[in-house]
Design a protein around this motif. Structure first.
Motif, short mmCIF file in Angstrom:
data_model
loop_
_atom_site.label_atom_id
_atom_site.label_comp_id
_atom_site.label_asym_id
_atom_site.label_seq_id
_atom_site.Cartn_x
_atom_site.Cartn_y
_atom_site.Cartn_z
N PRO A 197 56.14 29.73 50.30
CA PRO A 197 57.35 29.07 50.89
C PRO A 197 57.26 30.91 52.57
O PRO A 197 56.37 31.50 51.54
CB PRO A 197 58.58 29.68 50.64
N LYS A 198 57.68 30.09 53.35
CA LYS A 198 57.57 31.17 54.26
C LYS A 198 58.49 31.89 54.03
O LYS A 198 59.30 33.57 54.20
CB LYS A 198 57.93 30.97 55.62
N LEU A 199 60.05 31.08 54.02
CA LEU A 199 61.11 32.25 53.78
C LEU A 199 62.86 31.36 52.72
O LEU A 199 62.47 29.96 52.85
CB LEU A 199 62.25 31.75 54.74
N VAL A 200 62.46 31.93 51.58
CA VAL A 200 63.89 30.86 50.42
C VAL A 200 65.13 31.95 50.61
O VAL A 200 65.19 32.69 50.60
CB VAL A 200 62.99 31.82 48.97
N VAL A 201 65.97 31.05 51.14
CA VAL A 201 67.19 31.38 50.52
C VAL A 201 67.25 30.92 49.87
O VAL A 201 68.26 29.77 49.22
CB VAL A 201 67.95 31.27 52.62
N MET A 202 69.10 31.89 48.88
CA MET A 202 69.77 31.22 47.82
C MET A 202 71.02 31.30 47.77
O MET A 202 71.34 32.48 48.57
CB MET A 202 69.22 32.18 47.06
N ASP A 203 71.70 30.96 46.90
CA ASP A 203 72.84 30.94 47.01
C ASP A 203 73.60 30.68 45.23
O ASP A 203 72.80 30.34 45.18
CB ASP A 203 73.72 29.70 47.82
N SER A 204 74.49 31.32 45.32
CA SER A 204 75.38 31.12 44.05
C SER A 204 76.83 31.17 43.85
O SER A 204 77.07 31.05 45.21
CB SER A 204 74.61 32.23 42.98
N MET A 205 77.33 31.71 42.90
CA MET A 205 79.07 31.37 42.64
C MET A 205 78.96 32.57 41.27
O MET A 205 78.53 32.63 40.92
CB MET A 205 79.08 30.44 42.27
N ASN A 206 80.49 32.72 41.17
CA ASN A 206 80.81 33.63 40.73
C ASN A 206 81.11 33.16 39.10
O ASN A 206 80.50 34.02 37.78
CB ASN A 206 83.04 34.11 40.37
N PHE A 207 80.51 31.74 38.66
CA PHE A 207 80.46 31.15 37.56
C PHE A 207 79.11 32.15 36.51
O PHE A 207 79.08 32.08 35.96
CB PHE A 207 80.29 30.12 37.39
N TRP A 208 77.94 32.41 38.13
CA TRP A 208 76.94 32.45 36.71
C TRP A 208 76.25 33.43 37.02
O TRP A 208 75.42 34.50 36.23
CB TRP A 208 75.53 31.71 38.32
N ILE A 209 77.22 34.28 38.01
CA ILE A 209 77.04 35.82 38.17
C ILE A 209 77.63 36.56 36.74
O ILE A 209 77.71 37.06 36.21
CB ILE A 209 78.08 36.06 39.04
N SER A 210 79.03 35.75 36.42
CA SER A 210 79.24 36.19 35.29
C SER A 210 78.21 35.36 33.54
O SER A 210 78.63 36.43 32.89
CB SER A 210 81.02 35.87 35.24
N SER A 211 78.03 34.05 33.60
CA SER A 211 77.49 33.46 32.35
C SER A 211 75.94 33.71 32.53
O SER A 211 75.82 33.82 31.46
CB SER A 211 77.74 32.23 32.79
N SER A 212 75.33 33.93 33.94
CA SER A 212 74.04 34.42 34.08
C SER A 212 73.81 35.67 34.25
O SER A 212 72.40 35.27 35.16
CB SER A 212 72.51 32.59 33.84
N LYS A 213 73.76 36.50 34.59
CA LYS A 213 73.19 37.10 35.34
C LYS A 213 71.83 37.70 35.26
O LYS A 213 71.70 37.71 36.88
CB LYS A 213 74.78 38.66 35.15
N ASP A 214 71.66 38.06 34.22
CA ASP A 214 70.10 38.42 34.23
C ASP A 214 68.97 37.53 34.71
O ASP A 214 68.02 38.22 36.09
CB ASP A 214 69.83 38.49 32.98
N THR A 215 69.25 36.47 34.84
CA THR A 215 69.00 34.98 35.32
C THR A 215 68.68 35.29 37.02
O THR A 215 67.62 34.78 37.55
CB THR A 215 68.81 33.49 34.37
N LEU A 216 70.48 34.89 37.12
CA LEU A 216 70.34 35.58 39.08
C LEU A 216 69.47 36.22 39.23
O LEU A 216 69.28 36.33 40.12
CB LEU A 216 71.94 35.53 39.08
#
Ligand code: AMP
Length: 316
Positions: free
Chosen positions: A145-164
């Motif tokens: 890929p030339k450009l990978v852009v990602m989004d997330s949300m509060n739920f993953w920040i609190s429950s899966s921070k390391d993977t995020l």
């Protein structure tokens, strides 16, 4: 460089579902929603879009046709036995804050992204807000890929921070809203928070601030500030973030360009598209949006940020 630009498709992996939404201006139920529908309809104003998502066998054909009527390729769409993902939310008068009333993952709970062979070559990739381990599964399938852009949300920040964090390390651009940056970095100041995310490896962090615009913090290009369109017609803010992402990634893919100048323009395109989305419920405004309207609003953005300089002397 401009003459070398070539149009590339944009790939999105995200949710596709049925939303039930209530705002001070009305309510709708089981309407077309999900991060990938807002993203793909927005990005399709610029380039071809490839969607990887899952629906149940109750997903209305009519909604499928809404997507197919644009430059949106649904070969990556999985249809599973069961009910489609559903989300219900409401907004009070502070339309920057969505209150989730109900999330039914349904077939989305079993979802594992499977990219058709030719999608693996796609250079512009958007990882919409899904479980970060699924975002990693996508990154393991794309080739170069030339450009990978990602989004997330509060739920993953609190429950899966390391993977995020693992996803952030592999992304080029992190798109988050102001609350998510504060939550992830445990920092009050957004510039400091953005820089902490840059330290993980991405080239840039784009912080969406709802009706207050967007802030770019980048490794090579410092800080850039974009206003939000002064919109008086806000009916339903759902999907504004994904529409921003669609305008942003769609524009960059259409130019085949990831230079700092293109990234600044892409932020204005993202802001312009998001300002249309909120004018009506669900994706209705995006369904009837024309390229002429997009370009007109892009021009309005230029006007919004221009002023005539009289020179630096004051008080003379
Ligand atoms: P936004 O751009 O943040 O307003 O995104 C709104 C869309 O996100 C809605 O159409 C919802 O269907 C979708 N959504 C809400 N919660 C989730 C979730 N946990 N996972 C995936 N998509 C979601």
């Amino acid at each position: 460089m401009r003459g070398m630009a070539r149009s590339s498709p944009a790939l999105v992996v995200g949710s596709l579902g049925l939303d039930t939404i209530s705002t001070p201006f009305g309510s709708v139920s089981d309407v077309l929603g999900g991060t990938s529908s807002y993203f793909s309809l927005s990005a399709s104003n610029y380039t071809d879009v490839q969607v990887v998502a899952v629906i149940g066998n109750d997903f209305p054909d009519e909604y499928r046709r809404v997507l197919e009527s644009r430059r949106i390729d649904l070969r990556g769409l999985q249809v599973m036995d069961g009910r489609t993902f559903r989300w219900a939310g409401q907004y009070k008068f502070d339309m920057n804050v969505a209150e989730t009333l109900d999330t039914q993952l349904n077939v989305f709970a079993e979802f594992h992204p499977r990219l058709p062979e030719d999608y693996r070559q796609t250079e512009f990739v958007f990882l919409a807000n899904i479980h970060p381990s699924l975002q990693l599964e996508v990154l393991d399938q794309v080739r170069n890929p030339k450009l990978v852009v990602m989004d997330s949300m509060n739920f993953w920040i609190s429950s899966s921070k390391d993977t995020l964090t693992d996803v952030m390390r592999r992304a080029d651009i992190v798109l988050l809203n102001d609350g998510e940056v504060r939550q992830y970095t445990e920092t009050a100041n957004l510039i400091a928070g953005g820089r902490a995310i840059l330290d993980l490896g991405p080239r840039a962090v784009v912080i969406k601030k709802g009706e207050h615009g967007a802030l770019l913090i980048s490794r090579n290009d410092g800080v850039f500030v974009a206003p939000a369109f002064p919109q008086e017609e806000v009916q339903d803010p759902t999907g504004a973030g994904d529409s921003f992402a669609g305008g942003f990634v769609g524009y960059l893919a259409s130019r085949g360009d990831t230079s700092p100048e293109a990234i600044r323009r892409a932020i204005i395109h993202g802001s312009a598209i998001a300002s249309f989305t909120v004018e009506d419920f669900s994706v209705r405004r995006l369904e009837r949006l024309t390229t002429a309207e997009v370009l007109d609003r892009y021009a309005t953005f230029r006007h919004l940020t221009q002023f005539v300089d009289e020179g630096l002397e004051v008080g003379a």
